[in-house]
Design an enzyme around this catalytic site. Structure first.
Site, PDB file in Angstrom:
ATOM      1  N   ASN A 127       0.939  -1.250  -0.101  1.00  0.00           N
ATOM      2  CA  ASN A 127       0.115  -0.136  -0.031  1.00  0.00           C
ATOM      3  C   ASN A 127       0.792   1.254  -0.059  1.00  0.00           C
ATOM      4  O   ASN A 127       1.427   1.735   0.852  1.00  0.00           O
ATOM      5  CB  ASN A 127      -0.887  -0.129   1.325  1.00  0.00           C
ATOM      6  CG  ASN A 127      -1.513   1.277   1.528  1.00  0.00           C
ATOM      7  OD1 ASN A 127      -1.928   1.823   0.227  1.00  0.00           O
ATOM      8  ND2 ASN A 127      -2.293   1.455   2.758  1.00  0.00           N
ATOM      9  N   LYS A 166      -0.023   4.283  -0.217  1.00  0.00           N
ATOM     10  CA  LYS A 166      -0.735   5.517   0.237  1.00  0.00           C
ATOM     11  C   LYS A 166      -0.552   6.544  -0.578  1.00  0.00           C
ATOM     12  O   LYS A 166      -0.319   6.311  -1.910  1.00  0.00           O
ATOM     13  CB  LYS A 166      -0.185   5.728   1.730  1.00  0.00           C
ATOM     14  CG  LYS A 166      -0.162   4.386   2.316  1.00  0.00           C
ATOM     15  CD  LYS A 166       0.058   4.567   4.051  1.00  0.00           C
ATOM     16  CE  LYS A 166       0.179   3.316   4.678  1.00  0.00           C
ATOM     17  NZ  LYS A 166       0.254   3.610   6.219  1.00  0.00           N
ATOM     18  N   HIS A 169      -9.441   1.675   5.170  1.00  0.00           N
ATOM     19  CA  HIS A 169      -8.315   1.663   5.799  1.00  0.00           C
ATOM     20  C   HIS A 169      -8.393   2.788   7.117  1.00  0.00           C
ATOM     21  O   HIS A 169      -9.195   3.748   7.082  1.00  0.00           O
ATOM     22  CB  HIS A 169      -7.151   2.397   4.773  1.00  0.00           C
ATOM     23  CG  HIS A 169      -5.691   1.999   5.384  1.00  0.00           C
ATOM     24  ND1 HIS A 169      -5.200   3.183   6.130  1.00  0.00           N
ATOM     25  CD2 HIS A 169      -4.765   1.158   5.333  1.00  0.00           C
ATOM     26  CE1 HIS A 169      -4.177   2.768   6.722  1.00  0.00           C
ATOM     27  NE2 HIS A 169      -3.841   1.626   6.096  1.00  0.00           N
ATOM     28  N   GLU A 184      -6.572   4.841   8.235  1.00  0.00           N
ATOM     29  CA  GLU A 184      -6.197   6.443   7.822  1.00  0.00           C
ATOM     30  C   GLU A 184      -7.265   7.304   7.302  1.00  0.00           C
ATOM     31  O   GLU A 184      -7.526   8.411   7.519  1.00  0.00           O
ATOM     32  CB  GLU A 184      -5.004   6.442   6.973  1.00  0.00           C
ATOM     33  CG  GLU A 184      -3.637   5.986   7.755  1.00  0.00           C
ATOM     34  CD  GLU A 184      -2.551   5.485   6.974  1.00  0.00           C
ATOM     35  OE1 GLU A 184      -2.547   5.486   5.674  1.00  0.00           O
ATOM     36  OE2 GLU A 184      -1.271   5.276   7.423  1.00  0.00           O
ATOM     37  N   GLU A 194      -5.358  -4.765  10.979  1.00  0.00           N
ATOM     38  CA  GLU A 194      -4.500  -3.749  11.079  1.00  0.00           C
ATOM     39  C   GLU A 194      -4.328  -3.032  12.217  1.00  0.00           C
ATOM     40  O   GLU A 194      -5.256  -1.805  12.488  1.00  0.00           O
ATOM     41  CB  GLU A 194      -4.289  -2.817   9.751  1.00  0.00           C
ATOM     42  CG  GLU A 194      -4.061  -3.243   8.436  1.00  0.00           C
ATOM     43  CD  GLU A 194      -3.489  -2.230   7.364  1.00  0.00           C
ATOM     44  OE1 GLU A 194      -2.435  -2.712   7.014  1.00  0.00           O
ATOM     45  OE2 GLU A 194      -4.120  -1.315   7.344  1.00  0.00           O
ATOM     46  N   GLY A 222       2.744   1.865  10.923  1.00  0.00           N
ATOM     47  CA  GLY A 222       3.568   3.035  10.828  1.00  0.00           C
ATOM     48  C   GLY A 222       4.742   3.217  12.319  1.00  0.00           C
ATOM     49  O   GLY A 222       5.180   4.331  12.250  1.00  0.00           O
ATOM     50  N   SER A 265       3.531  -2.508  10.356  1.00  0.00           N
ATOM     51  CA  SER A 265       5.021  -2.642  10.551  1.00  0.00           C
ATOM     52  C   SER A 265       5.430  -3.822  10.185  1.00  0.00           C
ATOM     53  O   SER A 265       6.511  -4.370  10.623  1.00  0.00           O
ATOM     54  CB  SER A 265       5.381  -2.240  11.785  1.00  0.00           C
ATOM     55  OG  SER A 265       5.157  -1.053  12.086  1.00  0.00           O
TER      56      SER A 265
HETATM   57  C1  PEP Z   1      -0.761   0.187   6.455  1.00  0.00           C
HETATM   58  O1  PEP Z   1      -1.101   1.476   6.614  1.00  0.00           O
HETATM   59  O2  PEP Z   1      -1.608  -0.339   5.781  1.00  0.00           O
HETATM   60  C2  PEP Z   1       0.343  -0.381   6.951  1.00  0.00           C
HETATM   61  C3  PEP Z   1       0.306  -1.655   6.941  1.00  0.00           C
HETATM   62  O3  PEP Z   1       1.522   0.475   6.994  1.00  0.00           O
HETATM   63  P1  PEP Z   1       2.902   0.177   7.617  1.00  0.00           P
HETATM   64  O4  PEP Z   1       3.362  -1.209   7.183  1.00  0.00           O
HETATM   65  O5  PEP Z   1       3.935   1.255   7.308  1.00  0.00           O
HETATM   66  O6  PEP Z   1       2.806  -0.029   9.226  1.00  0.00           O
END
Ligand code: PEP
Length: 237
Positions: free
Chosen positions: A21, A23, A99, A101, A160, A166, A197
C-alpha cells in the site's frame, strides 16, 4: 520424458498474498522500477489512482489494487469520484477499503459507506480488502457480515491494529494468531491478512502463521528491495 508435476488446487489457493500500500506516495519513476521487477508469488501493489493505468500499460502482468473507491458505482456527474467500474476498466484486481487512515480523516468513511463500496467492488468482479483494527466489531455489523459471508472468495479482511501501523512495532505472532482466528470464526473462515510494520525482518515469522493468508505492507512497500524480500518470504513459507 519427465512426468508433469500436478499442483493441487489447494496449494495455489493457500499461496500467501502480499499487498503493498503506497498510500499518497510514489511516482512514475517508482512505478517504472516496480514494473521492471518480476515479483515471486502472489503480489499486488496499491499505487495511487493516477498511476494505475500507467502501471498497467507498461507492465500488464503487474497486479494492481486501488486504495479506495466511490460509494457510487458506474459513471455519472460526480466530480472527483472514482468508481469501482472505472478501477475494473483500468485493470485493478483489488480495492483496499476502510483503511484506518481514511476512517480517521474522512467522516464519509462510515461503516454504511464502506458497505456500499464493498458491494461496488464485488459487483465489479474485484477483490475487496476490508481493513479492520482493534475495534473491528464497529465495521463488521450484521449487514457487512452478511455480505462477507456471501462473497468468501472476493472479500479479504486485513487486520491492522492502530498500535502497529507505521510505528515500527508489529503485533506479536501470538497476538496476530489469536485475533485472526477470532476474525475467521466471526466471518466463517474468511481469508485474513495482517498489516502493521511488516518488514523483511519480521515477515517470515508472521507469514508462517496458519491464520495469516498474507500481509498488507505500508512503509516497506515503497522500497523495492524490502518489498521484494517480503514477497520472497511469502513464497517460501
Ligand atoms: C498500512 O498502513 O496499511 C500499513 C500496514 O503500514 P505500515 O506497514 O507502514 O505499518
Amino acid at each position: 520424458m519427465m512426468a508433469a508435476v500436478v499442483v493441487p488446487s489447494e496449494c495455489v489457493m493457500s499461496e500467501k498474498l502480499v499487498i503493498g500500500n503506497w498510500k499518497m506516495n510514489g511516482s512514475a519513476k517508482l512505478v517504472d522500477e516496480f514494473s521492471a521487477s518480476k515479483f515471486p508469488g502472489n503480489v499486488i501493489v496499491a499505487v495511487p489512482f493516477p498511476f494505475l493505468a500507467y502501471a498497467k500499460s507498461i507492465e500488464p502482468t503487474l497486479k494492481l489494487a486501488a486504495q479506495d473507491c466511490s460509494t457510487l458505482d458506474g459513471f455519472g456527474a460526480h466530480t472527483g469520484e472514482v468508481s469501482a467500474a472505472m478501477l475494473k476498466e483500468v485493470g485493478c484486481e483489488a480495492v483496499i477499503l476502510g483503511h484506518s487512515e481514511r476512517r480517521k480523516s474522512y467522516s464519509t468513511d462510515t461503516p454504511q459507506n464502506i458497505l456500499l463500496k464493498l458491494e461496488n467492488v464485488t459487483r465489479n468482479g474485484m477483490t475487496a480488502v476490508l481493513c479492520v483494527d482493534e475495534e473491528y466489531e464497529k465495521l463488521l455489523d450484521a449487514e457487512t457480515l452478511a455480505l462477507v459471508k456471501e462473497h468468501p472468495d472476493s472479500i479479504i479482511l486485513a487486520y491492522e491494529p492502530l498500535s502497529a501501523i507505521g510505528t515500527g512495532a508489529a503485533m506479536t505472532p501470538s497476538g496476530i494468531s489469536t485475533t485472526l482466528q477470532a476474525l475467521r470464526t466471526k466471518c466463517q473462515g474468511i481469508r485474513t491478512l495482517y498489516g502493521g510494520s511488516v518488514t523483511p525482518q519480521n515477515a517470515e515469522g508472521i507469514l508462517s502463521l496458519p491464520e495469516v493468508s498474507g500481509v498488507l505492507v505500508g512503509g516497506a512497500s515503497l522500497k523495492l528491495e524490502a518489498f521484494r524480500a517480503i514477497a520472497e518470504k511469502a513464497g517460501a513459507v
